[in-house]
Design a protein around this motif. Structure first.
Motif, PDB file in Angstrom:
ATOM      1  N   PRO A  28     -26.992-105.041  -8.128  1.00 43.80           N
ATOM      2  CA  PRO A  28     -27.843-105.122  -6.726  1.00 43.80           C
ATOM      3  C   PRO A  28     -29.173-105.724  -6.846  1.00 43.80           C
ATOM      4  O   PRO A  28     -29.775-105.803  -7.982  1.00 43.80           O
ATOM      5  CB  PRO A  28     -28.088-103.701  -6.676  1.00 43.80           C
ATOM      6  CG  PRO A  28     -27.091-102.843  -7.665  1.00 43.80           C
ATOM      7  CD  PRO A  28     -26.701-104.010  -8.917  1.00 43.80           C
ATOM      8  N   GLN A  29     -29.454-106.547  -5.863  1.00 39.06           N
ATOM      9  CA  GLN A  29     -30.750-107.351  -5.848  1.00 39.06           C
ATOM     10  C   GLN A  29     -31.642-106.204  -5.317  1.00 39.06           C
ATOM     11  O   GLN A  29     -31.584-105.418  -4.458  1.00 39.06           O
ATOM     12  CB  GLN A  29     -30.661-108.499  -4.888  1.00 39.06           C
ATOM     13  CG  GLN A  29     -29.858-109.624  -5.536  1.00 39.06           C
ATOM     14  CD  GLN A  29     -30.089-110.292  -6.747  1.00 39.06           C
ATOM     15  OE1 GLN A  29     -31.388-110.272  -6.908  1.00 39.06           O
ATOM     16  NE2 GLN A  29     -29.239-110.638  -7.450  1.00 39.06           N
ATOM     17  N   PRO A  30     -33.335-106.583  -5.392  1.00 39.45           N
ATOM     18  CA  PRO A  30     -34.130-105.869  -4.662  1.00 39.45           C
ATOM     19  C   PRO A  30     -33.781-105.833  -3.153  1.00 39.45           C
ATOM     20  O   PRO A  30     -33.552-106.764  -2.679  1.00 39.45           O
ATOM     21  CB  PRO A  30     -35.451-106.503  -4.893  1.00 39.45           C
ATOM     22  CG  PRO A  30     -35.174-107.087  -6.409  1.00 39.45           C
ATOM     23  CD  PRO A  30     -33.912-107.445  -6.314  1.00 39.45           C
ATOM     24  N   GLY A  31     -34.087-104.702  -2.426  1.00 39.82           N
ATOM     25  CA  GLY A  31     -33.670-104.773  -1.371  1.00 39.82           C
ATOM     26  C   GLY A  31     -32.365-104.189  -0.578  1.00 39.82           C
ATOM     27  O   GLY A  31     -31.845-103.761   0.419  1.00 39.82           O
ATOM     28  N   TYR A  33     -29.062-101.226  -1.258  1.00 42.59           N
ATOM     29  CA  TYR A  33     -29.117-100.010  -1.324  1.00 42.59           C
ATOM     30  C   TYR A  33     -27.935 -99.317  -2.297  1.00 42.59           C
ATOM     31  O   TYR A  33     -27.025-100.028  -2.255  1.00 42.59           O
ATOM     32  CB  TYR A  33     -28.846 -99.174   0.017  1.00 42.59           C
ATOM     33  CG  TYR A  33     -30.187 -99.532   0.715  1.00 42.59           C
ATOM     34  CD1 TYR A  33     -31.180 -98.764   1.080  1.00 42.59           C
ATOM     35  CD2 TYR A  33     -30.305-100.464   1.672  1.00 42.59           C
ATOM     36  CE1 TYR A  33     -32.257 -98.876   1.601  1.00 42.59           C
ATOM     37  CE2 TYR A  33     -31.209-100.863   2.439  1.00 42.59           C
ATOM     38  CZ  TYR A  33     -32.443 -99.980   2.427  1.00 42.59           C
ATOM     39  OH  TYR A  33     -33.302 -99.999   3.493  1.00 42.59           O
ATOM     40  N   VAL A  34     -28.323 -98.538  -3.124  1.00 42.32           N
ATOM     41  CA  VAL A  34     -27.194 -97.785  -4.136  1.00 42.32           C
ATOM     42  C   VAL A  34     -27.193 -96.281  -3.560  1.00 42.32           C
ATOM     43  O   VAL A  34     -28.305 -95.715  -3.391  1.00 42.32           O
ATOM     44  CB  VAL A  34     -27.372 -98.188  -5.373  1.00 42.32           C
ATOM     45  CG1 VAL A  34     -27.476 -99.631  -5.901  1.00 42.32           C
ATOM     46  CG2 VAL A  34     -28.781 -97.507  -5.917  1.00 42.32           C
ATOM     47  N   ASP A  35     -25.896 -95.770  -3.697  1.00 41.35           N
ATOM     48  CA  ASP A  35     -25.751 -94.528  -3.521  1.00 41.35           C
ATOM     49  C   ASP A  35     -25.444 -93.836  -5.134  1.00 41.35           C
ATOM     50  O   ASP A  35     -24.703 -94.435  -5.886  1.00 41.35           O
ATOM     51  CB  ASP A  35     -24.529 -94.093  -2.815  1.00 41.35           C
ATOM     52  CG  ASP A  35     -24.735 -94.622  -1.298  1.00 41.35           C
ATOM     53  OD1 ASP A  35     -25.861 -94.352  -0.975  1.00 41.35           O
ATOM     54  OD2 ASP A  35     -23.951 -95.103  -0.665  1.00 41.35           O
ATOM     55  N   THR A  40     -29.057 -91.654  -1.242  1.00 44.10           N
ATOM     56  CA  THR A  40     -29.304 -93.295  -1.152  1.00 44.10           C
ATOM     57  C   THR A  40     -30.649 -93.616  -1.689  1.00 44.10           C
ATOM     58  O   THR A  40     -31.825 -93.034  -1.325  1.00 44.10           O
ATOM     59  CB  THR A  40     -29.004 -93.696   0.282  1.00 44.10           C
ATOM     60  OG1 THR A  40     -27.652 -93.096   0.746  1.00 44.10           O
ATOM     61  CG2 THR A  40     -29.194 -95.095   0.437  1.00 44.10           C
ATOM     62  N   TYR A  41     -30.619 -94.867  -2.231  1.00 45.02           N
ATOM     63  CA  TYR A  41     -31.799 -95.267  -2.780  1.00 45.02           C
ATOM     64  C   TYR A  41     -32.092 -96.892  -2.765  1.00 45.02           C
ATOM     65  O   TYR A  41     -30.954 -97.456  -2.566  1.00 45.02           O
ATOM     66  CB  TYR A  41     -31.851 -95.151  -4.404  1.00 45.02           C
ATOM     67  CG  TYR A  41     -32.033 -93.529  -4.738  1.00 45.02           C
ATOM     68  CD1 TYR A  41     -33.116 -92.899  -5.260  1.00 45.02           C
ATOM     69  CD2 TYR A  41     -30.703 -93.088  -5.374  1.00 45.02           C
ATOM     70  CE1 TYR A  41     -33.082 -91.493  -5.189  1.00 45.02           C
ATOM     71  CE2 TYR A  41     -30.609 -91.693  -5.675  1.00 45.02           C
ATOM     72  CZ  TYR A  41     -31.742 -91.033  -5.687  1.00 45.02           C
ATOM     73  OH  TYR A  41     -31.946 -89.754  -6.019  1.00 45.02           O
ATOM     74  N   ALA A  42     -33.292 -97.179  -2.338  1.00 45.13           N
ATOM     75  CA  ALA A  42     -33.436 -98.562  -2.120  1.00 45.13           C
ATOM     76  C   ALA A  42     -33.903 -99.090  -3.359  1.00 45.13           C
ATOM     77  O   ALA A  42     -34.803 -98.434  -4.286  1.00 45.13           O
ATOM     78  CB  ALA A  42     -34.641 -98.968  -1.229  1.00 45.13           C
ATOM     79  N   ILE A  70     -33.287 -94.106   3.266  1.00 50.65           N
ATOM     80  CA  ILE A  70     -32.301 -94.121   4.370  1.00 50.65           C
ATOM     81  C   ILE A  70     -31.843 -95.293   4.905  1.00 50.65           C
ATOM     82  O   ILE A  70     -32.555 -96.288   4.967  1.00 50.65           O
ATOM     83  CB  ILE A  70     -32.954 -93.264   5.727  1.00 50.65           C
ATOM     84  CG1 ILE A  70     -33.290 -91.786   5.357  1.00 50.65           C
ATOM     85  CG2 ILE A  70     -31.887 -93.096   6.815  1.00 50.65           C
ATOM     86  CD1 ILE A  70     -34.264 -91.239   6.454  1.00 50.65           C
ATOM     87  N   ARG A  71     -30.690 -95.545   4.796  1.00 49.14           N
ATOM     88  CA  ARG A  71     -29.904 -96.677   4.874  1.00 49.14           C
ATOM     89  C   ARG A  71     -30.241 -97.257   6.381  1.00 49.14           C
ATOM     90  O   ARG A  71     -29.782 -96.549   7.094  1.00 49.14           O
ATOM     91  CB  ARG A  71     -28.511 -96.802   4.664  1.00 49.14           C
ATOM     92  CG  ARG A  71     -27.818 -97.910   4.356  1.00 49.14           C
ATOM     93  CD  ARG A  71     -26.436 -97.721   4.137  1.00 49.14           C
ATOM     94  NE  ARG A  71     -26.133 -97.130   2.628  1.00 49.14           N
ATOM     95  CZ  ARG A  71     -25.881 -97.899   1.726  1.00 49.14           C
ATOM     96  NH1 ARG A  71     -25.851 -99.074   1.490  1.00 49.14           N
ATOM     97  NH2 ARG A  71     -25.810 -97.164   0.353  1.00 49.14           N
ATOM     98  N   PRO A  72     -30.801 -98.340   6.432  1.00 50.57           N
ATOM     99  CA  PRO A  72     -31.022 -98.778   7.917  1.00 50.57           C
ATOM    100  C   PRO A  72     -29.941 -99.205   8.797  1.00 50.57           C
ATOM    101  O   PRO A  72     -28.735 -99.535   8.260  1.00 50.57           O
ATOM    102  CB  PRO A  72     -32.116 -99.918   7.814  1.00 50.57           C
ATOM    103  CG  PRO A  72     -31.787-100.460   6.385  1.00 50.57           C
ATOM    104  CD  PRO A  72     -31.098 -99.177   5.640  1.00 50.57           C
TER     105      PRO A  72
END
Length: 117
Positions: A28-31, A33-35, A40-42, A70-72
């Motif tokens: 995952p790159q910055p920006g 989202y991971v569950d 959920t986390y950014a 919160i996932r947009p």
């Protein structure tokens, strides 16, 4: 361990508290989202940890520094990357983490400050 998955430690950014580890088959790159454990986390930062084996450094694990998010629901594709919100608005930050300065929580479709760029 599967050959394509790396141990990934998930760490809260502000408290530097480790939430735990998981195995991911993508980096995952910055920006992004991971569950993790139902939340959920950014991803704010990604660090690689290497180990010296047989005279070569090998990627041992990844550390993700995250914050609760919160996932947009609104995303736009700009120059090959996804950004939050309507990228045609003058105030859009063109960021994977922040929508804009005047209405950071959105939504863009009903924002009274919308101006075409």
């Amino acid at each position: 361990m599967e050959p394509d998955s790396l141990p990934t430690e998930v760490i809260l950014t502000h408290s530097r508290q480790s939430l735990g580890s998981m195995k991911l088959d993508w980096a995952p790159q910055p920006g992004n989202y991971v569950d993790f454990e139902g939340k959920t986390y950014a991803v704010l930062e990604r660090r690689h940890r290497y180990q010296l084996r047989a005279g070569r450094y090998r990627l041992q694990k990844i550390a993700l520094y995250v914050q609760s998010a919160i996932r947009p629901s609104e995303k736009s594709l700009v120059a090959g990357r996804w950004v939050i919100g309507d990228a045609t608005c003058r105030y859009n930050a063109c960021s994977e983490i922040m929508r804009c300065a005047v209405n950071p929580d959105g939504p863009c479709e009903t924002c009274r400050y919308y101006e075409s760029a």
